[in-house]
Design an enzyme around this catalytic site. Structure first.
Site, PDB file in Angstrom:
ATOM      1  CE  LYS A 177      20.022  75.973  74.414  1.00 34.30           C
ATOM      2  NZ  LYS A 177      21.228  75.621  73.605  1.00 34.30           N
ATOM      3  CG  ASP A 184      20.518  76.037  70.288  1.00 32.45           C
ATOM      4  OD1 ASP A 184      20.544  74.893  69.335  1.00 32.45           O
ATOM      5  OD2 ASP A 184      21.536  76.047  70.872  1.00 32.45           O
ATOM      6  CD  GLU A 235      22.622  78.089  68.434  1.00 35.11           C
ATOM      7  OE1 GLU A 235      23.534  77.943  68.882  1.00 35.11           O
ATOM      8  OE2 GLU A 235      22.189  79.239  68.635  1.00 35.11           O
ATOM      9  CD  GLU A 285      26.358  74.629  69.673  1.00 35.27           C
ATOM     10  OE1 GLU A 285      26.682  73.921  70.892  1.00 35.27           O
ATOM     11  OE2 GLU A 285      25.495  75.511  69.872  1.00 35.27           O
ATOM     12  CG  ASP A 296      33.215  77.274  70.638  1.00 35.00           C
ATOM     13  OD1 ASP A 296      34.204  77.232  71.089  1.00 35.00           O
ATOM     14  OD2 ASP A 296      32.151  76.950  71.516  1.00 35.00           O
ATOM     15  CG  HIS A 320      28.311  77.596  70.988  1.00 32.52           C
ATOM     16  ND1 HIS A 320      29.583  77.090  71.595  1.00 32.52           N
ATOM     17  CD2 HIS A 320      27.253  77.419  71.664  1.00 32.52           C
ATOM     18  CE1 HIS A 320      28.783  76.240  72.558  1.00 32.52           C
ATOM     19  NE2 HIS A 320      27.757  76.571  72.472  1.00 32.52           N
TER      20      HIS A 320
END
Length: 362
Positions: A168, A197, A223, A249, A272, A299
């Site tokens: 992240k 992400d 992401e 997502e 997703d 996701h």
């Protein structure tokens, strides 16, 4: 034709398996929606959907008040007809997340029935491209973790033979993000994929700047750098960096994915099942992405997505975030860095009825 005779919906609160924090939120709990559908040939299909901490009761109301009453008498074998009937009935609230989550809970139950009736696992019923797909790990890369913790997690993934790790990003100083990523890259080496992400936390200008700052660590993708509705911002970013941009997502319709792909704003599709409205539209997005020569790396929901990613030729990765182990009796099989699709008929998820009932809240 197998007719639906009854259906029911309920809500389960599922505790998180580990603390998970990104640039905007902390994962508090998983509100899990279940739908069970009975048919006149004696089968019962179980489907599910989820939210991260909010919206579960609103989705349950959508199911109970508007969708479940439509199901009796429908042909359970006609997946497209069932999905379309429910979608058109809720047209006033589509495209939207609550409706998509409700549709997904029903649609996954319909596909569970379909797979059980055909006596085949989901990955074969949905396309049957191959029985296994590579894994990448997210659990070792959360934003609250220290550099030392990130390094230990990355080393564990490397030693397990996994093909990639995701970290992240979204620290106030982008150079802190870079420092953390350099430490991870030094552990995993050049042979593993490294993803990041941002969880929609950046501005357009900041995303372009960070993409350039992070280029030395050779990212496999960036992401959700921007809010999902900012298609133009993603288009500008994709044109400004050689790093693929991953989105999906927080996208709730096939048409929204089409716009991203047509504009070159997505290099990786992360559709997703729950948020797109079920397996039926998930497959449409996957085939749409294939037409644009774009790979699919869905996701979350690894227990379900392993089968769907295995089903399509452009399925590249399954994201490792275990979340159902408290309410299931089986585990996703991992072998030499790949996830193996379940071979039993149905979704391949063996629910623990007692554990589910213990956590039922509505």
């Amino acid at each position: 034709m197998p007719l639906i005779t009854a259906a029911r919906a309920y809500l389960v609160d599922l505790e998180v398996e580990t603390v998970r924090t990104d640039a905007l939120q902390t994962f508090v709990k998983q509100e899990t929606l279940f739908v069970e559908i009975d048919t006149d040939d004696g089968l019962t299909g179980t489907g599910y959907s989820y939210t991260i901490g909010t919206g579960g009761r609103a989705t349950l109301s959508m199911l109970r008040d508007h969708l479940i009453p439509l199901l009796p008498g429908l042909d359970a074998a006609s997946t497209e007809t069932v999905w379309r009937t429910l979608f058109l009935h809720t047209k006033a609230t589509t495209v939207g997340v609550i409706t998509a989550l409700a549709l997904a809970a029903v649609d996954t139950a319909i596909w569970d029935l379909k797979s059980r009736r055909e006596g085949l696992p989901l990955w074969q019923v949905a396309g049957g491209h191959r029985p296994e797909v590579p894994l990448y790990d997210t659990e070792g890369g959360w934003l609250q973790l220290s550099v030392d913790e990130l390094v230990r997690g990355a080393a564990a993934s490397r030693d397990a033979g996994w093909r990639g790790v995701k970290v992240k990003i979204g620290k106030p100083d982008p150079h802190e993000d870079l420092e953390r990523l350099v430490a991870v890259r030094s552990v995993i080496g050049p042979g593993m994929d490294l993803m990041v992400d941002a969880n929609q936390s950046l501005t357009s200008a900041d995303a372009i700047r960070r993409a350039h700052i992070l280029e030395p660590v050779d990212l496999f993708w960036i992401e959700e750098p921007l809010p999902a509705e900012d298609v133009a911002g993603h288009e500008r970013l994709a044109a400004a960096t050689p790093t693929p941009i991953a989105v999906g997502e927080s996208i709730y319709s096939v048409g929204q994915f089409r716009e991203y792909l047509q504009r070159g704003a997505a290099g990786i599709v992360q559709v997703d099942v729950a948020r797109i409205g079920g397996i039926t539209p998930w497959l449409k997005v996957a085939h749409l992405a294939e037409a644009f020569n774009v790979e699919v790396c869905p996701h979350f929901l690894m227990e379900l997505h392993v089968s769907l990613t295995a089903a399509v030729p452009n399925g590249r990765y399954v994201e490792h975030i275990p979340q159902l182990r408290a309410i299931t009796t089986n585990r996703i099989e991992i072998r030499d860095g790949v996830a193996v699709a379940p071979t039993a008929p149905g979704l391949g998820i063996e629910w623990d009825p007692d554990a589910v009932d213990d956590r039922r809240v509505a």
